[in-house]
Write a protein that holds these residues in place. Structure first.
Motif, PDB file in Angstrom:
ATOM      1  N   ASP A  25     -10.801  -2.952 -11.165  1.00  0.00           N
ATOM      2  CA  ASP A  25     -11.520  -1.697 -11.425  1.00  0.00           C
ATOM      3  C   ASP A  25     -11.054  -0.566 -10.513  1.00  0.00           C
ATOM      4  N   CYS A  26      -9.866  -0.699  -9.921  1.00  0.00           N
ATOM      5  CA  CYS A  26      -9.318   0.379  -9.085  1.00  0.00           C
ATOM      6  C   CYS A  26      -9.103   1.623  -9.945  1.00  0.00           C
ATOM      7  N   SER A  27      -9.646   2.755  -9.505  1.00  0.00           N
ATOM      8  CA  SER A  27      -9.617   3.983 -10.305  1.00  0.00           C
ATOM      9  C   SER A  27      -8.616   4.988  -9.747  1.00  0.00           C
ATOM     10  N   ALA A  28      -8.400   6.059 -10.515  1.00  0.00           N
ATOM     11  CA  ALA A  28      -7.535   7.140 -10.055  1.00  0.00           C
ATOM     12  C   ALA A  28      -8.092   7.783  -8.788  1.00  0.00           C
ATOM     13  N   VAL A  29      -9.409   7.850  -8.691  1.00  0.00           N
ATOM     14  CA  VAL A  29     -10.039   8.400  -7.495  1.00  0.00           C
ATOM     15  C   VAL A  29      -9.697   7.549  -6.281  1.00  0.00           C
ATOM     16  N   ASP A  30      -9.741   6.208  -6.466  1.00  0.00           N
ATOM     17  CA  ASP A  30      -9.394   5.303  -5.378  1.00  0.00           C
ATOM     18  C   ASP A  30      -7.947   5.514  -4.944  1.00  0.00           C
ATOM     19  N   ARG A  31      -7.037   5.626  -5.925  1.00  0.00           N
ATOM     20  CA  ARG A  31      -5.621   5.783  -5.601  1.00  0.00           C
ATOM     21  C   ARG A  31      -5.357   7.118  -4.890  1.00  0.00           C
ATOM     22  N   ASP A  32      -6.069   8.171  -5.309  1.00  0.00           N
ATOM     23  CA  ASP A  32      -5.927   9.464  -4.631  1.00  0.00           C
ATOM     24  C   ASP A  32      -6.389   9.359  -3.173  1.00  0.00           C
ATOM     25  N   ALA A  33      -7.504   8.654  -2.964  1.00  0.00           N
ATOM     26  CA  ALA A  33      -8.027   8.485  -1.608  1.00  0.00           C
ATOM     27  C   ALA A  33      -7.043   7.682  -0.753  1.00  0.00           C
ATOM     28  N   PHE A  34      -6.412   6.677  -1.376  1.00  0.00           N
ATOM     29  CA  PHE A  34      -5.415   5.885  -0.658  1.00  0.00           C
ATOM     30  C   PHE A  34      -4.230   6.747  -0.251  1.00  0.00           C
ATOM     31  N   GLU A  35      -3.774   7.609  -1.133  1.00  0.00           N
ATOM     32  CA  GLU A  35      -2.646   8.486  -0.814  1.00  0.00           C
ATOM     33  C   GLU A  35      -2.994   9.451   0.319  1.00  0.00           C
ATOM     34  N   ARG A  36      -4.227   9.929   0.339  1.00  0.00           N
ATOM     35  CA  ARG A  36      -4.651  10.822   1.425  1.00  0.00           C
ATOM     36  C   ARG A  36      -4.674  10.064   2.759  1.00  0.00           C
ATOM     37  N   TRP A  37      -5.120   8.806   2.701  1.00  0.00           N
ATOM     38  CA  TRP A  37      -5.148   7.989   3.922  1.00  0.00           C
ATOM     39  C   TRP A  37      -3.727   7.768   4.438  1.00  0.00           C
ATOM     40  N   CYS A  38      -2.783   7.492   3.552  1.00  0.00           N
ATOM     41  CA  CYS A  38      -1.387   7.300   3.952  1.00  0.00           C
ATOM     42  C   CYS A  38      -0.804   8.575   4.546  1.00  0.00           C
ATOM     43  N   ALA A  39      -1.150   9.719   3.946  1.00  0.00           N
ATOM     44  CA  ALA A  39      -0.598  10.997   4.402  1.00  0.00           C
ATOM     45  C   ALA A  39      -1.156  11.423   5.759  1.00  0.00           C
ATOM     46  N   ALA A  40      -2.298  10.870   6.133  1.00  0.00           N
ATOM     47  CA  ALA A  40      -2.943  11.303   7.374  1.00  0.00           C
ATOM     48  C   ALA A  40      -2.176  10.869   8.614  1.00  0.00           C
ATOM     49  N   ASP A  41      -1.410   9.777   8.509  1.00  0.00           N
ATOM     50  CA  ASP A  41      -0.698   9.265   9.681  1.00  0.00           C
ATOM     51  C   ASP A  41       0.439   8.373   9.193  1.00  0.00           C
ATOM     52  N   PRO A  42       1.680   8.616   9.615  1.00  0.00           N
ATOM     53  CA  PRO A  42       2.796   7.757   9.185  1.00  0.00           C
ATOM     54  C   PRO A  42       2.577   6.284   9.521  1.00  0.00           C
ATOM     55  N   ALA A  43       1.823   6.011  10.594  1.00  0.00           N
ATOM     56  CA  ALA A  43       1.562   4.614  10.960  1.00  0.00           C
ATOM     57  C   ALA A  43       0.755   3.901   9.884  1.00  0.00           C
ATOM     58  N   HIS A  44      -0.077   4.656   9.140  1.00  0.00           N
ATOM     59  CA  HIS A  44      -0.865   4.035   8.079  1.00  0.00           C
ATOM     60  C   HIS A  44       0.038   3.409   7.028  1.00  0.00           C
ATOM     61  N   ILE A  45       1.079   4.133   6.655  1.00  0.00           N
ATOM     62  CA  ILE A  45       2.008   3.621   5.642  1.00  0.00           C
ATOM     63  C   ILE A  45       2.706   2.365   6.162  1.00  0.00           C
ATOM     64  N   GLU A  46       3.150   2.421   7.426  1.00  0.00           N
ATOM     65  CA  GLU A  46       3.859   1.294   8.020  1.00  0.00           C
ATOM     66  C   GLU A  46       2.993   0.028   8.022  1.00  0.00           C
ATOM     67  N   VAL A  47       1.735   0.195   8.447  1.00  0.00           N
ATOM     68  CA  VAL A  47       0.847  -0.957   8.517  1.00  0.00           C
ATOM     69  C   VAL A  47       0.549  -1.490   7.113  1.00  0.00           C
ATOM     70  N   TRP A  48       0.297  -0.569   6.173  1.00  0.00           N
ATOM     71  CA  TRP A  48      -0.012  -1.025   4.812  1.00  0.00           C
ATOM     72  C   TRP A  48       1.170  -1.769   4.193  1.00  0.00           C
ATOM     73  N   LEU A  49       2.390  -1.291   4.419  1.00  0.00           N
ATOM     74  CA  LEU A  49       3.565  -1.971   3.875  1.00  0.00           C
ATOM     75  C   LEU A  49       3.683  -3.385   4.426  1.00  0.00           C
ATOM     76  N   GLU A  50       3.366  -3.562   5.703  1.00  0.00           N
ATOM     77  CA  GLU A  50       3.411  -4.901   6.293  1.00  0.00           C
ATOM     78  C   GLU A  50       2.329  -5.796   5.698  1.00  0.00           C
ATOM     79  N   VAL A  51       1.116  -5.226   5.530  1.00  0.00           N
ATOM     80  CA  VAL A  51       0.025  -5.989   4.935  1.00  0.00           C
ATOM     81  C   VAL A  51       0.367  -6.380   3.501  1.00  0.00           C
ATOM     82  N   ALA A  52       0.922  -5.427   2.732  1.00  0.00           N
ATOM     83  CA  ALA A  52       1.280  -5.713   1.347  1.00  0.00           C
ATOM     84  C   ALA A  52       2.342  -6.798   1.268  1.00  0.00           C
ATOM     85  N   ALA A  53       3.325  -6.752   2.182  1.00  0.00           N
ATOM     86  CA  ALA A  53       4.367  -7.778   2.188  1.00  0.00           C
ATOM     87  C   ALA A  53       3.778  -9.140   2.512  1.00  0.00           C
TER      88      ALA A  53
END
Length: 326
Positions: A25-53
């Motif tokens: 049930d992940c929505s477009a609103v959720d994905r937009d919020a995720f993108e904002r979280w990633c944009a807030a700090d480059p470390a967020h993207i790095e950590v999420w990529l490791e978690v996803a892997a």
């Protein structure tokens, strides 16, 4: 994954997002919020990529029979949480559990390096049994929260609230439990920790446990089967006392055993499991002595037993509670 390089709050948030992005049930609103979280700090993207892997690695490991059996309880928790539509408190916790298991299993297949952590919790009226990556068996009582941290040198479990039953697995790394100002050292054992602030109680069912207070100079106190000890926000440890092993084990089977206990004390214990509280019409009824075995999840049988054995009748009040009267 070198999780020690990242703030634990960011790591937990990244696990939350990974669980949400994979939810049906992940929505477009959720994905937009995720993108904002990633944009807030480059470390967020790095950590999420490791978690996803790591999440993908866990999915692959799940095809192995032994590993599939180990992570099945966490997956059941995730399905149950999705049914309740509470992804932040349920699915993300279960996802973190799966990630934690994957870290441990990869560490058994390859030299363990770095740090990993997972949080687990139960709602009011819920109990949960699980196995940690080191093989330690944990049973969480109602409204319980804990965090397990492990690296190549030690294992630490922190009880934040509630009650847990632990059967600690043998491992060359020491196992410690933190609860308030207390530090518990496992010596190959089964024991329980109950944290109902401001009081904390430690009870040993098998083996031995050493208990000390981090802000006291007193030596460690050793507990053996059938012994328990307590402490509060300040002051020394309480004297060691004995307890009934059968009563202590009962809650892990969904039962509560009372022997000549005051009714008000019985209701306090039962209400920890209840979404609909039980209370007394007259405080004087609290002195009634109660003995018996009750299942707090079965309110109808509980009320029937109190009526038949002690002439305590139940009625619904305007605010939705259940009141006991004579």
């Amino acid at each position: 994954m070198n999780a020690s390089a990242h703030d634990s709050a960011v790591l937990r948030r990244a696990a939350d997002w990974q669980a949400r992005l994979k939810a049906p049930d992940c929505s477009a609103v959720d994905r937009d919020a995720f993108e904002r979280w990633c944009a807030a700090d480059p470390a967020h993207i790095e950590v999420w990529l490791e978690v996803a892997a790591l999440d993908e690695a866990a999915a692959g490991l799940g095809e192995m029979p032994a590993i599939a059996a180990a992570i099945r309880p966490a997956r059941r928790g995730a399905v149950h949480a999705r049914h309740r539509r509470r992804w932040r408190s349920g699915v993300s916790i279960a996802a973190a559990a799966v990630l934690m298991l994957a870290v441990g299993l990869i560490g058994w297949l390859h030299p363990f390096g770095g740090f990993a952590a997972a949080e687990f919790a139960t709602a009011v009226g819920e109990q949960r049994a699980l196995t940690l990556v080191d093989g330690t068996q944990v049973h969480l009582d109602t409204d319980t929260a804990l965090e397990f941290r492990v690296d190549d040198a030690q294992r630490v479990l922190e009880v934040r609230r509630g009650r847990v039953d632990l059967i600690v697995a043998a491992d060359e790394r020491p196992f410690e439990v933190l609860a308030g100002r207390g530090r518990l050292r496992d010596i190959g054992t089964r024991f329980q920790v109950e944290r109902r602030d401001p009081r904390i109680t430690v009870a040993v069912l098998e083996g031995a446990v050493g208990v000390r207070l981090t802000d006291e100079a007193a030596a460690e106190t050793a507990l053996t089967p059938g012994q328990r000890i307590g402490y509060g926000e300040r002051g020394p440890l309480t004297p060691v006392e004995s307890f009934d092993l059968g009563q202590a084990e009962a809650w892990t089977r969904g039962e509560l055993i009372f022997s000549d206990r005051r009714l008000d004390e019985v209701l306090t214990e039962i209400n920890r499991y209840a979404t609909t509280p039980l209370r007394l019409s007259d405080p004087a009824l609290g002195a009634v002595r109660i003995s018996g075995v009750f299942r707090p999840s079965d309110t109808d049988s509980l009320l029937a037993a109190l009526d038949a054995g002690w002439s305590l009748r139940a009625r619904r009040t305007a605010d939705g509670a259940i009141e006991l009267t004579r």
